[in-house]
Design an enzyme around this catalytic site. Structure first.
Site, mmCIF file in Angstrom:
data_model
loop_
_atom_site.group_PDB
_atom_site.id
_atom_site.type_symbol
_atom_site.label_atom_id
_atom_site.label_comp_id
_atom_site.label_asym_id
_atom_site.label_seq_id
_atom_site.Cartn_x
_atom_site.Cartn_y
_atom_site.Cartn_z
ATOM 1 C CD1 TRP A 1 4.534 7.282 -0.664
ATOM 2 C CD2 TRP A 1 2.899 9.436 -0.061
ATOM 3 N NE1 TRP A 1 4.245 7.675 -1.911
ATOM 4 C CE2 TRP A 1 3.185 9.162 -1.385
ATOM 5 C CE3 TRP A 1 2.121 10.164 -0.309
ATOM 6 C CZ2 TRP A 1 3.601 9.862 -2.749
ATOM 7 C CZ3 TRP A 1 1.816 10.817 -1.191
ATOM 8 C CH2 TRP A 1 2.410 11.031 -2.202
ATOM 9 C CE LYS B 1 6.343 -2.229 1.399
ATOM 10 N NZ LYS B 1 6.753 -0.338 1.353
ATOM 11 C CD GLU C 1 -6.393 3.092 -6.055
ATOM 12 O OE1 GLU C 1 -6.195 3.542 -7.362
ATOM 13 O OE2 GLU C 1 -6.389 3.521 -4.922
ATOM 14 C CB ILE D 1 -1.067 0.490 1.224
ATOM 15 C CG1 ILE D 1 0.257 0.050 2.493
ATOM 16 C CG2 ILE D 1 -2.120 -0.907 1.868
ATOM 17 C CD1 ILE D 1 -0.908 -0.267 3.704
ATOM 18 C CD GLU E 1 -0.798 10.061 -9.939
ATOM 19 O OE1 GLU E 1 -0.028 9.498 -10.213
ATOM 20 O OE2 GLU E 1 -1.967 9.789 -9.222
ATOM 21 C CD GLN F 1 4.665 12.981 -4.291
ATOM 22 O OE1 GLN F 1 5.081 11.684 -4.705
ATOM 23 N NE2 GLN F 1 3.290 13.196 -5.922
ATOM 24 C CB THR G 1 0.506 3.891 -13.610
ATOM 25 O OG1 THR G 1 -0.174 3.969 -13.227
ATOM 26 C CG2 THR G 1 0.635 3.453 -14.966
ATOM 27 C CB CYS H 1 -5.144 7.606 -6.578
ATOM 28 S SG CYS H 1 -6.164 6.780 -5.526
ATOM 29 C CB ALA I 1 4.008 3.657 1.914
ATOM 30 C CD GLU I 2 11.616 3.940 1.830
ATOM 31 O OE1 GLU I 2 11.403 4.109 0.569
ATOM 32 O OE2 GLU I 2 12.558 4.293 2.226
HETATM 33 P P1 NAP Z 1 4.837 3.902 -5.563
HETATM 34 O O1 NAP Z 1 6.435 3.625 -5.349
HETATM 35 O O2 NAP Z 1 4.384 2.657 -6.654
HETATM 36 O O3 NAP Z 1 4.824 2.799 -4.091
HETATM 37 C C1 NAP Z 1 3.564 2.165 -3.737
HETATM 38 C C2 NAP Z 1 4.308 1.101 -2.635
HETATM 39 O O4 NAP Z 1 4.461 -0.329 -3.122
HETATM 40 C C3 NAP Z 1 5.148 0.805 -1.539
HETATM 41 O O5 NAP Z 1 4.708 0.701 -0.302
HETATM 42 C C4 NAP Z 1 6.424 1.147 -1.855
HETATM 43 O O6 NAP Z 1 7.302 0.747 -0.900
HETATM 44 C C5 NAP Z 1 5.954 -0.494 -3.612
HETATM 45 N N1 NAP Z 1 6.834 -0.858 -3.895
HETATM 46 C C6 NAP Z 1 8.249 0.492 -4.385
HETATM 47 N N2 NAP Z 1 8.926 -0.545 -5.645
HETATM 48 C C7 NAP Z 1 7.663 -1.629 -5.411
HETATM 49 C C8 NAP Z 1 8.243 -2.684 -6.134
HETATM 50 N N3 NAP Z 1 9.405 -2.786 -7.229
HETATM 51 N N4 NAP Z 1 7.369 -3.725 -6.161
HETATM 52 C C9 NAP Z 1 6.456 -4.233 -4.973
HETATM 53 N N5 NAP Z 1 6.199 -2.894 -4.540
HETATM 54 C C10 NAP Z 1 6.832 -1.523 -4.285
HETATM 55 O O7 NAP Z 1 4.885 5.092 -5.425
HETATM 56 P P2 NAP Z 1 5.456 5.894 -4.364
HETATM 57 O O8 NAP Z 1 7.105 5.720 -4.331
HETATM 58 O O9 NAP Z 1 4.692 5.970 -2.613
HETATM 59 O O10 NAP Z 1 5.218 7.245 -5.245
HETATM 60 C C11 NAP Z 1 5.245 8.054 -6.457
HETATM 61 C C12 NAP Z 1 4.100 7.693 -6.700
HETATM 62 O O11 NAP Z 1 2.915 6.797 -7.000
HETATM 63 C C13 NAP Z 1 3.493 8.887 -7.117
HETATM 64 O O12 NAP Z 1 3.704 10.264 -6.412
HETATM 65 C C14 NAP Z 1 2.337 8.860 -7.029
HETATM 66 O O13 NAP Z 1 2.195 9.545 -8.518
HETATM 67 C C15 NAP Z 1 1.757 7.862 -7.739
HETATM 68 N N6 NAP Z 1 0.758 7.064 -6.723
HETATM 69 C C16 NAP Z 1 -0.823 6.896 -6.825
HETATM 70 C C17 NAP Z 1 -0.979 6.100 -5.652
HETATM 71 C C18 NAP Z 1 -2.890 5.392 -5.574
HETATM 72 O O14 NAP Z 1 -3.325 5.766 -4.607
HETATM 73 N N7 NAP Z 1 -3.069 5.258 -6.916
HETATM 74 C C19 NAP Z 1 -0.822 6.489 -3.950
HETATM 75 C C20 NAP Z 1 0.254 6.572 -3.401
HETATM 76 C C21 NAP Z 1 1.325 7.265 -4.917
HETATM 77 P P3 NAP Z 1 8.110 2.119 -0.194
HETATM 78 O O15 NAP Z 1 7.031 3.091 -0.290
HETATM 79 O O16 NAP Z 1 8.856 1.482 0.679
HETATM 80 O O17 NAP Z 1 8.931 2.905 -1.067
HETATM 81 MG MG MG Z 2 8.942 4.404 -2.786
#
Ligand code: NAP
Ligand code: MG
Length: 508
Positions: A189, A213, A287, A187, A418, A368, A267, A321, A215-216
């Site tokens: 953050w 798991k 999602e 999930i 986004e 961010q 995505t 999102c 978010a960090e």
């Molecule tokens: P993200 O990297 O996709 O993180 C979402 C979750 O996946 C976090 O728990 C993350 O861990 C984990 N994760 C990261 N790399 C992974 C991998 N290779 N395999 C499995 N899990 C993995 O998103 P973010 O870094 O938090 O933010 C990046 C962008 O994602 C944001 O700027 C935004 O555009 C988008 N976002 C979308 C939503 C939504 O609800 N649709 C929510 C948050 C972010 P860590 O947190 O420990 O890195």
């Molecule tokens: Mg990350």
């Protein structure tokens, strides 16, 4: 833009609407809206200096031996150290979940599972104040939102799915539903506890066990939830919580003994997960991101619509999102909408998330904030006109003033990508057909909003939207009984509602 604040950007005058004089009047008007602070005490919640992994019903030190620091993004102060799960830790968590699945949870009658899930819901309500403060401290969102949205909705999700646990065989016309096994859930953050609730409640109701798991940057409310699970006497191993960064998430989803993967996040990572799991036979729900159009027609109730627009994009710092990040305005009302929005922007209060008067809190992380600044700068460089709330931002922490852009064309990055921050791009249209065409002109398809006085028009446009959720004359409203999910690159599968059961069950 260097530095960590958005103050380096000032309102551009080029072709700006409203005029300079009007802007100054409005900024003065906004400054008249100062409130005395009303701060919720951080002492309401006790934060331990260090947190371990929650595996098989107990907090255990990570085999990796590693810990990372989690901070308050509004002050940059350290809140706690949190364990970083490595592959061996994830393996132990999956083993515990498998054992609990085989021996206890999948065998337990639905009406017994329901009792535990109801208990979790009630304990979240009992400890709502602590959870709200913790969510705001670790995530940066205003206490008003964590108190009135995140925590009550989290409890509501557990209540809702507790109600399904003993009625699964009646959910789909008498067809028999059976659980999938061990679910690996990752999930983001932006809604830390709520996303945990969205994932855990249906999984548990259907008889699955879980490795989650968080978010960090926002692990603390999930760890607090682990304490609630202990208090609820949930059998050991039914839910395991492994903290860490992306590598931990990757280990959870790739583990060969995980039967179901549920992911909410970007995505880009969603695509990586799809590639990694191709051919594995695991059931997947994704999602992902969004770039929702909020469409406002000339016959809409304008003041109501302005509140909806503000709620749609500035709510939760735009870390949503399904945020209404593209505003499509009918050309005839463009100027009046821009003037009203600029005026409303000046009255939004940005600052201490624990202040009950705060509308917009801190950006969740430095990373961010940098991403938001980069995209906003691209908008200015590509010729869009920027309008921002004026005023001082706190010295420490990560902040961004609520912003909107006019003179935006559909090809600009700020209209396509986004931003995931409090930034709105305004485009115009003339006819309903053009509105539909522009709204659907995106790789995403998570949500949309329609503002009009005419019911038939609203229904016609809603049916034409390639988006999972369409709000009419409102925005960002959630209910556990309504399914939520995307079209196109916003992902697949549904969370919430009766449909949300399907992603955690085999249907016979
Ligand atoms: P993200 O990297 O996709 O993180 C979402 C979750 O996946 C976090 O728990 C993350 O861990 C984990 N994760 C990261 N790399 C992974 C991998 N290779 N395999 C499995 N899990 C993995 O998103 P973010 O870094 O938090 O933010 C990046 C962008 O994602 C944001 O700027 C935004 O555009 C988008 N976002 C979308 C939503 C939504 O609800 N649709 C929510 C948050 C972010 P860590 O947190 O420990 O890195
Ligand atoms: Mg990350």
């Amino acid at each position: 833009m260097k530095g960590k604040k958005s103050t380096a950007i000032t309102t551009t005058e080029k072709k700006a609407i409203p005029t300079r004089q009007e802007q100054q009047d409005v900024i003065r008007f906004g400054q008249a809206w100062e409130y005395s602070p009303s701060i919720e005490s951080p002492a309401i919640v006790k934060i331990a200096p260090r947190y371990n992994l929650f595996i098989n019903g107990k907090f255990v030190a990570p085999k990796s031996g590693k810990y990372f620091t989690t901070i308050n993004p509004a002050t940059e102060e350290k809140l706690a150290e949190v364990a970083e799960a490595g592959e061996a830790d994830v393996d132990a968590a999956v083993k515990a979940a498998r054992n609990a699945y085989n021996k206890v949870w999948s065998k337990m009658p639905g009406k017994e599972r329901a009792k535990y899930i109801y208990r979790i819901a009630r304990l979240i309500q009992d400890r709502a104040r602590e959870l709200a403060v913790l969510e705001s401290l670790n995530g940066g969102k205003p206490i008003r939102e964590s108190r009135d949205v995140d925590i009550p909705l989290s409890a509501a999700h557990f209540f809702y799915y507790a109600g399904w646990a003993d009625k699964l065989d009646y959910a789909f016309g008498g067809r028999k539903l059976s659980p999938l096994g061990v679910a690996g859930q990752v999930i983001p953050w932006n809604f830390p506890l709520l996303m945990a609730a969205w994932k855990l409640a249906p999984a548990l109701a259907c008889g699955n066990t879980v490795v989650l798991k968080p978010a960090e940057t926002t692990p603390l409310t999930a760890l607090f939830l682990a304490e609630i699970l202990q208090e609820a006497e949930l059998p050991d191993g039914v839910v395991n919580i492994v903290t860490g960064a992306g590598a931990t998430g990757a280990a959870v989803v790739a583990h060969p003994d995980v039967d179901k993967v549920a992911f909410t996040g970007s995505t880009a990572v969603g695509k990586k997960i799809q590639q990694a799991l191709a051919g594995s036979g695991k059931k997947i729900t994704l999602e992902l991101g969004g770039k929702a159009a909020n469409i406002i027609f000339e016959d809409a109730a304008l003041d109501q619509a302005i509140e909806g627009i503000v709620n749609g994009i500035y709510f939760n710092q735009g870390h949503v999102c399904c945020a209404g990040s593209r505003l499509l305005v009918q050309e005839s009302i463009h100027d009046v909408v821009v003037k009203k929005l600029f005026r409303r922007l000046q009255t939004l209060r940005v600052g201490n998330p624990l202040d009950k008067n705060t509308d917009i809190g801190a950006i969740n992380s430095r990373m961010q904030l940098d991403k938001i600044c980069e995209l906003v700068n691209s908008g200015v460089a590509e010729g869009a006109v920027m309008h921002q709330k004026q005023g001082k931002l706190p010295e420490k922490g990560y902040w961004f003033q609520p912003t909107f852009f006019t003179n935006v064309t559909p090809s600009l990055r700020i209209a396509r990508e986004e931003i995931f921050g409090p930034v709105l791009s305004i485009l115009t249209f003339r006819t309903p057909e053009e509105a539909i065409e522009k709204a659907n002109n995106t790789f995403y398809g998570l949500s949309a909003g329609i503002w009009t006085d005419k019911g038939s028009k609203a229904m016609k446009i809603a049916n034409a939207m390639r988006a999972g959720v369409v709000w009419i004359n409102t925005f960002n409203k959630f209910d556990p009984s309504s399914p939520f999910g995307g079209y196109k690159e916003s992902g697949y599968g549904r969370e919430g509602g009766r449909q949300g059961l399907l992603d955690y069950c085999k249907v016979e």
